[in-house]
Design an enzyme around this catalytic site. Structure first.
Site, PDB file in Angstrom:
ATOM      1  CG  HIS A   1      -6.606 -11.462   2.548  1.00 11.68           C
ATOM      2  ND1 HIS A   1      -5.690 -10.636   1.920  1.00 11.68           N
ATOM      3  CD2 HIS A   1      -6.795 -10.927   3.783  1.00 11.68           C
ATOM      4  CE1 HIS A   1      -5.363  -9.653   2.731  1.00 11.68           C
ATOM      5  NE2 HIS A   1      -6.008  -9.798   3.863  1.00 11.68           N
TER       6      HIS A   1
ATOM      7  CG  HIS B   1       0.407  -5.291   8.714  1.00 10.99           C
ATOM      8  ND1 HIS B   1       0.156  -6.327   9.579  1.00 10.99           N
ATOM      9  CD2 HIS B   1      -0.404  -5.488   7.647  1.00 10.99           C
ATOM     10  CE1 HIS B   1      -0.756  -7.126   9.058  1.00 10.99           C
ATOM     11  NE2 HIS B   1      -1.108  -6.645   7.891  1.00 10.99           N
TER      12      HIS B   1
ATOM     13  CE  LYS C   1      -3.923  -2.234   2.247  1.00 10.42           C
ATOM     14  NZ  LYS C   1      -4.857  -2.238   3.387  1.00 10.42           N
TER      15      LYS C   1
ATOM     16  CE1 TYR D   1      -3.253 -12.720  10.391  1.00  3.73           C
ATOM     17  CE2 TYR D   1      -2.207 -10.568  10.547  1.00  3.73           C
ATOM     18  CZ  TYR D   1      -2.953 -11.497   9.843  1.00  3.73           C
ATOM     19  OH  TYR D   1      -3.404 -11.181   8.590  1.00  3.73           O
TER      20      TYR D   1
END
Length: 302
Positions: free
Chosen positions: A247, A273, A176, A282
Site C-alpha cells: 500500500h 476513489h 471496490k 494526498y
C-alpha cells in the site's frame, strides 16, 4: 447468534455488493462481538440472544475493546461494524431496540499516508532486477505494475492475463464494488510485464490452464499474503523502513503524481476513489512541492 451475523454478511455481499475482503473484515469484527455477547449471557446465566443484548452490553463491549488496548482506529471500525449489523437487525424486525443507539465512536485523527521518495522507489524496483530467477522476473513485473498504476494489492493479485495490454500500455482492474477502471502504465512497466508473460510465466504455471496473471511457484494465483512476503524481502535488501508495504507504493504513486503536476481529479480516477475527499488527503503531502513552485514563481518571493 452467529446465524444472524451470517445473514447480515450475505446481505452485504449480495444486496450491497461488498467485496470479499470487506465482508471478511465485517465477519472478523462481528465474530468478536458474538463471543463477547455469549460470554456476557453465560455470566448472567441466560440464553444468548441479540434481543437480550442491551445498550449497557454494548457499552461493556466498547470498554472491553479499550481495555485490550486496541488502537482507536480499530475500535472505531469494530463499533461501525456493530452499528451496521444492529441497524440491519432492526430493519429486518429481528430486534426492537438498537443497542448502539446514541453510542459514539472514538475520535480519531486523520492519519496521513507515508510515501517513500522517488529515489527510494527506484532503489526498491532495482532489487529484483539484480536477480535472474523466474521468481525475480515475476517480482520485477509486479512491483513495476504496482507503482505504475497505484493499484491496491487486492486488485493486483486479482488480475487475469487479458486484463493487461502491454502494447498500448493499459491495465484493467476492478476496485471496490467491482467497479472497473482502465489505468495507463508507463513503458518500462509494460515491458517488464510483457517479458514476464512471454518468457517467465510459462515456466511457473507448468502447462496448467491458469488465468491469473501473477502466480506462485505452484502455478496458482498469488495471494495478497504472498505478495506481502515477497515485498518484505526486497524492502530489506533495499535497506528501506520495514514498515513499507504494497500500500505504500499506492500512496507513493499518488503523491508523486500530484507533485509532478497531475490534477486531483485525474489521480482520483487512477486510484479508483469514489469520492474526491478520499483523494484530497494526498494534497497535504505535496506542500513542499507547492512551496518550491511558489518561491520560484512569485515575483516577491525571490
Amino acid at each position: 447468534m452467529i446465524e444472524a451475523v451470517n445473514g447480515f454478511l450475505n446481505y452485504l455481499a449480495v444486496e450491497k455488493g461488498f467485496s470479499e475482503n470487506t465482508t471478511a473484515a465485517y465477519r472478523n469484527d462481528l465474530s468478536q462481538l458474538v463471543s463477547f455477547a455469549e460470554e456476557e449471557a453465560a455470566r448472567r446465566g441466560s440464553a444468548p440472544s441479540w434481543a437480550g443484548f442491551t445498550r449497557q452490553d454494548m457499552l461493556g463491549y466498547l470498554l472491553n475493546l479499550k481495555e485490550r488496548n486496541y488502537a482507536a482506529t480499530t475500535v472505531a471500525r469494530k463499533v461501525a461494524a456493530a452499528k451496521s449489523f444492529f441497524g440491519f437487525m432492526v430493519a429486518e424486525g429481528r430486534i426492537k431496540e438498537n443497542p448502539t443507539q446514541n453510542i459514539g465512536s472514538p475520535r480519531i485523527g486523520r492519519s496521513l499516508p507515508k510515501p517513500v521518495s522517488i529515489g527510494q522507489v527506484r532503489h526498491l524496483l532495482e532489487q529484483p532486477a539484480k536477480l535472474s530467477t523466474p521468481e525475480a522476473k515475476r517480482d520485477r513485473a509486479m512491483l513495476e505494475l504496482l507503482y505504475a498504476s497505484g493499484m491496491r494489492v487486492s486488485e493486483l493479485v486479482a488480475l487475469n492475463l487479458d486484463d493487461v495490454d502491454t502494447e498500448d500500455g493499459y491495465v484493467r482492474c476492478f476496485g471496490k464494488g467491482h467497479k472497473e477502471r482502465l489505468v495507463p502504465i508507463y513503458r518500462q512497466a509494460a515491458l517488464a510485464v510483457k517479458e514476464y508473460m512471454n518468457e517467465t510465466r510459462p515456466h511457473l504455471v507448468h502447462g496448467a490452464e491458469e488465468e491469473a496473471l501473477f502466480v506462485n511457484l505452484r502455478g496458482e494465483r498469488l495471494t495478497r499474503q504472498g505478495l506481502w512476503q515477497i515485498l518484505k524481502g526486497y524492502v530489506k535488501s533495499a535497506g528501506l523502513d520495514a514498515g513499507v508495504t504494497p500500500h505504500t507504493l499506492r500512496h507513493s504513486f499518488a503523491t508523486h503524481m500530484l507533485s509532478g503536476g497531475a490534477d486531483l481529479r485525474s489521480v482520483q480516477e487512477l486510484l479508483g476513489h469514489a469520492n474526491i475527499s478520499t483523494t484530497q488527503v494526498y494534497t497535504h503531502l505535496t506542500s513542499e512541492h507547492i512551496r518550491r513552485s511558489y518561491e520560484k514563481s512569485h515575483p516577491r518571493a525571490r
